[in-house]
Design an enzyme around this catalytic site. Structure first.
Site, PDB file in Angstrom:
ATOM      1  N   GLY A 128      11.329  21.327  35.631  1.00  0.00           N
ATOM      2  CA  GLY A 128      11.924  22.369  34.755  1.00  0.00           C
ATOM      3  C   GLY A 128      13.363  22.881  34.974  1.00  0.00           C
ATOM      4  N   TYR A 129      14.094  21.891  34.930  1.00  0.00           N
ATOM      5  CA  TYR A 129      15.695  22.321  35.462  1.00  0.00           C
ATOM      6  C   TYR A 129      16.406  22.291  33.922  1.00  0.00           C
ATOM      7  CZ  TYR A 129      15.559  21.558  40.361  1.00  0.00           C
ATOM      8  OH  TYR A 129      15.252  21.541  42.012  1.00  0.00           O
ATOM      9  N   SER A 130      16.593  21.107  33.275  1.00  0.00           N
ATOM     10  CA  SER A 130      17.487  21.053  32.271  1.00  0.00           C
ATOM     11  C   SER A 130      17.159  21.980  30.965  1.00  0.00           C
ATOM     12  CB  SER A 130      17.325  19.586  31.512  1.00  0.00           C
ATOM     13  OG  SER A 130      17.672  18.837  32.616  1.00  0.00           O
ATOM     14  N   GLU A 245      16.595  13.239  45.378  1.00  0.00           N
ATOM     15  CA  GLU A 245      16.399  12.786  44.128  1.00  0.00           C
ATOM     16  C   GLU A 245      17.326  11.483  44.126  1.00  0.00           C
ATOM     17  OE1 GLU A 245      16.289  15.438  40.708  1.00  0.00           O
ATOM     18  OE2 GLU A 245      16.334  13.888  39.153  1.00  0.00           O
ATOM     19  N   ASN A 380      26.182   9.462  35.750  1.00  0.00           N
ATOM     20  CA  ASN A 380      26.850   8.690  36.715  1.00  0.00           C
ATOM     21  C   ASN A 380      28.263   9.342  36.581  1.00  0.00           C
ATOM     22  OD1 ASN A 380      24.727   7.263  37.358  1.00  0.00           O
ATOM     23  ND2 ASN A 380      25.733   5.245  37.193  1.00  0.00           N
ATOM     24  N   GLU A 381      28.639   9.975  35.548  1.00  0.00           N
ATOM     25  CA  GLU A 381      30.113  10.610  35.408  1.00  0.00           C
ATOM     26  C   GLU A 381      30.371  11.623  36.382  1.00  0.00           C
ATOM     27  OE1 GLU A 381      28.085   9.843  32.478  1.00  0.00           O
ATOM     28  OE2 GLU A 381      29.158   8.153  32.239  1.00  0.00           O
TER      29      GLU A 381
HETATM   30  C1  LIG Z   1      14.701  10.022  30.549  1.00  0.00           C
HETATM   31  C2  LIG Z   1      14.939  11.122  30.768  1.00  0.00           C
HETATM   32  C3  LIG Z   1      14.249  12.054  31.673  1.00  0.00           C
HETATM   33  C4  LIG Z   1      14.536  13.292  32.262  1.00  0.00           C
HETATM   34  N1  LIG Z   1      13.632  14.055  32.880  1.00  0.00           N
HETATM   35  C5  LIG Z   1      13.883  15.348  33.190  1.00  0.00           C
HETATM   36  C6  LIG Z   1      13.028  16.073  33.966  1.00  0.00           C
HETATM   37  O1  LIG Z   1      11.833  15.743  34.145  1.00  0.00           O
HETATM   38  N2  LIG Z   1      13.320  17.370  34.124  1.00  0.00           N
HETATM   39  C7  LIG Z   1      14.664  18.006  34.127  1.00  0.00           C
HETATM   40  O2  LIG Z   1      15.011  19.001  34.201  1.00  0.00           O
HETATM   41  N3  LIG Z   1      15.536  17.108  33.323  1.00  0.00           N
HETATM   42  C8  LIG Z   1      15.244  15.780  33.025  1.00  0.00           C
HETATM   43  N4  LIG Z   1      16.144  14.998  32.368  1.00  0.00           N
HETATM   44  C9  LIG Z   1      17.332  15.766  31.966  1.00  0.00           C
HETATM   45  C10 LIG Z   1      18.684  15.313  32.576  1.00  0.00           C
HETATM   46  O3  LIG Z   1      18.831  15.612  33.889  1.00  0.00           O
HETATM   47  C11 LIG Z   1      20.021  15.552  31.624  1.00  0.00           C
HETATM   48  O4  LIG Z   1      20.059  14.684  30.743  1.00  0.00           O
HETATM   49  C12 LIG Z   1      21.118  15.359  32.480  1.00  0.00           C
HETATM   50  O5  LIG Z   1      21.366  16.398  33.220  1.00  0.00           O
HETATM   51  C13 LIG Z   1      22.534  15.193  31.522  1.00  0.00           C
HETATM   52  O6  LIG Z   1      22.512  16.408  30.653  1.00  0.00           O
HETATM   53  P1  LIG Z   1      22.672  16.303  29.265  1.00  0.00           P
HETATM   54  O7  LIG Z   1      21.591  15.509  28.612  1.00  0.00           O
HETATM   55  O8  LIG Z   1      22.580  17.911  28.379  1.00  0.00           O
HETATM   56  O9  LIG Z   1      24.046  15.720  28.569  1.00  0.00           O
HETATM   57  P2  LIG Z   1      25.359  16.616  28.780  1.00  0.00           P
HETATM   58  O10 LIG Z   1      25.583  17.153  30.137  1.00  0.00           O
HETATM   59  O11 LIG Z   1      25.499  16.907  27.657  1.00  0.00           O
HETATM   60  O12 LIG Z   1      26.380  15.182  29.046  1.00  0.00           O
HETATM   61  C14 LIG Z   1      26.787  14.359  28.091  1.00  0.00           C
HETATM   62  C15 LIG Z   1      27.784  13.333  28.405  1.00  0.00           C
HETATM   63  O13 LIG Z   1      29.037  13.902  28.899  1.00  0.00           O
HETATM   64  C16 LIG Z   1      29.077  13.532  30.197  1.00  0.00           C
HETATM   65  N5  LIG Z   1      29.658  14.681  31.093  1.00  0.00           N
HETATM   66  C17 LIG Z   1      29.396  16.026  31.193  1.00  0.00           C
HETATM   67  N6  LIG Z   1      29.768  16.692  32.121  1.00  0.00           N
HETATM   68  C18 LIG Z   1      31.084  15.957  32.484  1.00  0.00           C
HETATM   69  C19 LIG Z   1      32.236  16.021  33.326  1.00  0.00           C
HETATM   70  N7  LIG Z   1      32.451  17.154  33.852  1.00  0.00           N
HETATM   71  N8  LIG Z   1      33.011  14.790  33.313  1.00  0.00           N
HETATM   72  C20 LIG Z   1      32.701  13.819  32.751  1.00  0.00           C
HETATM   73  N9  LIG Z   1      31.585  13.575  31.988  1.00  0.00           N
HETATM   74  C21 LIG Z   1      30.748  14.437  31.779  1.00  0.00           C
HETATM   75  C22 LIG Z   1      27.833  13.206  30.844  1.00  0.00           C
HETATM   76  O14 LIG Z   1      27.811  12.295  31.996  1.00  0.00           O
HETATM   77  C23 LIG Z   1      27.211  12.522  29.577  1.00  0.00           C
HETATM   78  O15 LIG Z   1      27.641  11.363  29.470  1.00  0.00           O
HETATM   79  C24 LIG Z   1      16.096  13.931  31.682  1.00  0.00           C
HETATM   80  C25 LIG Z   1      16.642  13.113  31.119  1.00  0.00           C
HETATM   81  C26 LIG Z   1      16.371  11.920  30.640  1.00  0.00           C
HETATM   82  C27 LIG Z   1      17.388  11.359  29.709  1.00  0.00           C
END
Ligand SMILES: Cc1cc2nc3c(=O)[nH]c(=O)nc-3n(C[C@H](O)[C@H](O)[C@H](O)COP(=O)(O)OP(=O)(O)OC[C@H]3O[C@@H](n4cnc5c(N)ncnc54)[C@H](O)[C@@H]3O)c2cc1C
Lengths: 394, 382
Positions: A128-130, A245, A380-381
């Site tokens: 439970g991070y995001s 991770e 990856n960004e």
């Molecule tokens: C299938 C799946 C499983 C997951 N499982 C878990 C889980 O079990 N537990 C958990 O806690 N989380 C989980 N996650 C969450 C995951 O860690 C987040 O989706 C991730 O951290 C990206 O956050 P966001 O989705 O809010 O995208 P955002 O942070 O809103 O990003 C949107 C886009 O902007 C880009 N971006 C953001 N900041 C920057 C920057 N500074 N410079 C350039 N580009 C940038 C990102 O790379 C992305 O392309 C999971 C996600 C997926 C898709």
């Protein structure tokens, strides 16, 4: 420069190979592929228990906590054989994530309470991070934990929580202070999913599977004894975990296996008397990936060698995550080209015999879910930002 | 030289755009996708009333006598709306084959029905082994008293589950992959000996596999000359390839617009993610990919209508670009939406799936690149 294995290494490799060939049987594999959540979970537990019985469930844990004590080379051999045999990775949340945090930062009582059940796969964990507003900018998280006697009262929501619907426990980052830097007011809590006030809402994903969830916390009481380390210091523990991770995500051997599977499938696609594998354009598509994988395999070895000799992995480990996930996606995309229009078939639409095709639906499922590999574990960004800053000094 | 559309064409485009705006929201689209027929009879009637189903047909049959430009404009809008109704299968493929090669009797019987929205059609050309080779045909048609007997199987027939009639490619002579010896036959889906297995695809459409066992077709139902069906299907498929490219362009535009909008509103690190230069450059790339696709689409449409340039090479080039640009655009759209891009609830993944399906329709990028190479560089091989 010498990368040859010793006779002991080779004997170990043969043992691993033989074990997978015998224990990861077809019957188990068919249950692991089930879309029925409980059937799937049961099969995973069964497989992980087989590994536990063998003593191989935690190759990267210290011996004193139930790990194997293998050298970096043996861990590499094990991972490679696992990937090449097509054996699924263990569910990471307990074994590859919170387990490390508990044995590194936990109290004796926490170690005694949680580690055995993680090793035996008797308790399932989720991460439970995001949060809806905090993804890449994780440290901005808002789920609140307010101290009330011997408990914290937790309120907020987590999102994208993989397998929350199957989990017994969730490890969470929560905000315990809004003072100072945002990283400084975060604590690391272990929360029982059965606690009153925890609600799991499923999120359907583009791969037509259910793995993702939203987890709500409505005044959930969590004993202070379930806090890892100090209050407001959770970010430090979480960061230690993220490094684990990241390297685990590259899965070079899995991609190698995927590519050799593609060569088989493409060779069998005979059209106009010629196999797809004989098509020069297709050959280049395969070798583009193979060449990158040949390099990445050695990048991985360089990282391992650095770690083995007591160094800390630098540029190469961030590179591993980016390149590893890009290549996974390239392999998945190529399988889709082999499947041609059958990539559009939904699971269980018709039998393979009626359809005249067997792998399109599965190829799409991997491809669609695979889009997430460049998003989770630090997108990856964000990885590139880290390399630019920490490695290139920009 | 001018890239302006006529007033009539602008009105046509706007009428499709208005329909999507008013009556074809994403929720409505998803409702239709989950319905039994995966299309709406009501919307199909609207298409007929608004005259869209008459576009490619000659005026003598009550058609609009439209050009490739008209088809392009309609398809681009249908792409934007992610429209499921089988405009491609019924109007462009089934109707296109009749218009380009059907006998006067077949045209007189079926084209007016298509235009009125009363006939659903399909074109069955894929087989288990054929991949993208139109000439790879094993289904056989042997002459019998007064007609032909068809035996064989066709797969992934678009609109196959809803069609009343289907045109089937079958071998009347020659070897498996020979271009000569293929003939086309129109048959009712209810003909004795036709077994139909319907199934859904990732893009929401309902397709079917057809198994034909001793299906008897009257000689009058042959579409085009005996043994010469390949050229007819090739010509119609070339026009249809342009049409799906236009649909793909509409999808790419939507994906880019939605992604741009998302990056303008989604905040991380206290700023909108659209303010990150790393993402700005990526969106510039997808924007340029879309514009390049539009240019090549226009070029292909010109080649198809004025013949100043070899339309085959241009359409091959177009399909290659749709494949490459499409993958870039949907890949970035999902990636830049982060976790949201992985959800089924959002439309992004559904646009991506339709683009993926278009990439496998009438040949993927690599298939068309090989054809392009053969047309352009064959002399170097000699
Ligand atoms: C299938 C799946 C499983 C997951 N499982 C878990 C889980 O079990 N537990 C958990 O806690 N989380 C989980 N996650 C969450 C995951 O860690 C987040 O989706 C991730 O951290 C990206 O956050 P966001 O989705 O809010 O995208 P955002 O942070 O809103 O990003 C949107 C886009 O902007 C880009 N971006 C953001 N900041 C920057 C920057 N500074 N410079 C350039 N580009 C940038 C990102 O790379 C992305 O392309 C999971 C996600 C997926 C898709």
């Amino acid at each position: 420069m010498d990368i040859s294995f010793t006779p002991e290494d080779l004997a170990f490799r043969d043992e691993v190979r033989a074990f997978f060939a015998e224990s990861y049987d077809a019957e188990l594999q068919s249950r692991l592929a089930s879309h029925e959540p409980q059937v799937f979970k049961q099969a995973v537990v069964e497989w992980q228990k087989r590994l536990h019985t063998k003593g191989w469930i935690a190759p990267d844990w210290p011996v004193e906590y139930g790990g194997t004590g293998w050298s970096a080379t043996w861990q590499f051999i094990y991972e490679t054989e696992r990937g090449l045999a097509g054996v699924r990775n263990v569910v990471p949340f307990g074994l590859k994530m919170v387990g490390h945090v508990i044995y590194t930062f936990g109290t004796q009582a926490q170690k005694d309470r949680f580690l055995p059940a993680i090793l035996a796969s008797d308790e399932w964990w989720c991460q439970g991070y995001s949060e809806p507003g905090s993804g890449s900018d994780l440290a901005s998280l808002k789920t609140r934990a307010v101290r009330d006697g011997d408990d914290y009262v937790v309120t907020g929501a987590k999102i994208w929580t993989t397998y929350a619907h199957l989990a017994d426990w969730i490890f969470c980052l929560v905000r315990t202070s809004t003072e100072g830097k945002k990283q400084e007011g975060i604590s690391f809590l272990l929360i029982d999913m059965k606690s009153p006030g925890v609600k799991v809402n499923p999120i359907a994903s583009i791969d037509n599977y259910h793995s993702l969830n939203e987890v709500e916390f409505n005044d959930v009481r969590v004993p202070v004894a379930n806090r890892i380390g100090e209050q407001d210091k959770g970010w430090t523990y979480a960061k230690a975990l993220l490094a684990h991770e990241r390297t685990a995500i590259a899965e070079v051997a899995d991609s190698k296996r995927g590519l050799s599977h593609i060569r088989q499938l493409a060779a069998a696609e005979v059209n106009g008397g010629k196999s797809l594998m004989a098509d020069p354009i297709f050959q280049s598509r395969v070798s583009d990936i193979e060449i990158e994988l040949m390099a990445l395999e050695f990048t991985e070895l360089r990282v391992l060698a650095a770690v083995a000799s007591g160094g800390t992995p630098g540029a190469e480990s961030s590179l591993l995550k980016i390149k590893g996930t890009e290549l996974q996606q390239a392999v998945q995309a190529l399988a889709m080209e082999v499947a041609a229009y059958y990539q559009g078939v939904l699971p269980n639409a018709l039998t393979a015999e009626q359809l005249g095709h067997s792998f399109g639906s599965k190829a799409r499922q991997s491809f669609m879910y695979g889009r997430a590999a460049t998003i989770y574990g630090g997108s990856n960004e964000v990885q590139k930002n880290i390399i630019a800053k920490a490695v290139l000094g920009l | 030289m001018n890239f302006e559309f006529t007033q009539e064409q602008v009105m046509l485009r706007d009428s499709v755009a208005r329909f999507i705006q008013d009556d074809y929201s994403f929720d409505e689209r998803q409702r239709i996708a989950q319905s039994d027929t995966a299309m709406s009879a009501e919307h199909w009637s609207t298409f007929a009333e608004l005259g869209w189903l008459s576009i490619p047909f000659a005026e003598e049959h009550g058609g609009f006598g439209g050009s490739a430009v008209d088809v392009m404009l309609v398809m681009e809008q249908l792409g934007r709306g992610l429209v499921l109704e089988p405009y491609l299968a019924t109007t462009l493929l089934f109707g296109g084959l009749l218009q380009n090669g059907g006998s006067a009797a077949l045209q007189a019987e079926y084209i007016p029905q298509i235009i009125e929205g009363k006939c659903q059609g399909a074109f069955a050309y894929l087989e288990r082994q054929s991949r993208y080779e139109l000439a790879d045909v094993l289904t056989s048609a042997s002459a019998v008293d007064g007609g032909y007997r068809l035996d064989g199987e066709k797969v992934v027939v678009f609109n196959g589950a809803n069609a009343d009639h289907v045109i089937v490619s079958a071998r009347t002579s020659g070897q498996q992959s020979e271009e000569s010896g293929i003939s086309l036959f129109l048959l009712s889906m209810n003909s004795p000996g036709v077994e139909k297995l319907g199934y859904r695809m990732m893009d929401g459409q309902l397709v079917a596999n057809l198994v034909m066992k001793s299906v008897v077709v009257p000689a009058a139902n042959r579409v085009g000359e005996l043994d010469q069906g390949f050229a007819l299907m090739q010509a119609v498929v070339m026009q249809a390839t342009m049409a799906v490219a236009a649909e793909a362009l509409g999808i790419m535009e939507q994906l880019n617009a939605k992604t741009l909008e998302y990056t303008r509103t989604r905040k991380q690190f206290g700023v909108t993610i659209g303010s990150f230069q790393a993402l700005q450059h990526r969106m510039v790339d997808t924007f340029m990919a879309c514009e390049q696709t539009r240019s090549l689409l226009y070029r292909a449409v010109c080649a198809l209508t004025d013949g100043n340039e070899d339309p085959a090479a241009t359409v091959h080039a177009l399909k290659v670009m749709v494949d490459r640009a499409g993958k870039l655009v949907f890949g970035e759209a999902i990636q830049l939406h982060g976790g949201m891009g992985i959800t089924d609830e959002l439309d992004i993944g559904h646009y991506a799936k339709r683009l993926m399906m278009i990439n496998t329709t009438f040949g993927n990028g690599d298939f068309h690149q090989a054809r392009f190479n053969a047309l352009r560089y064959n002399t170097y091989n000699e």
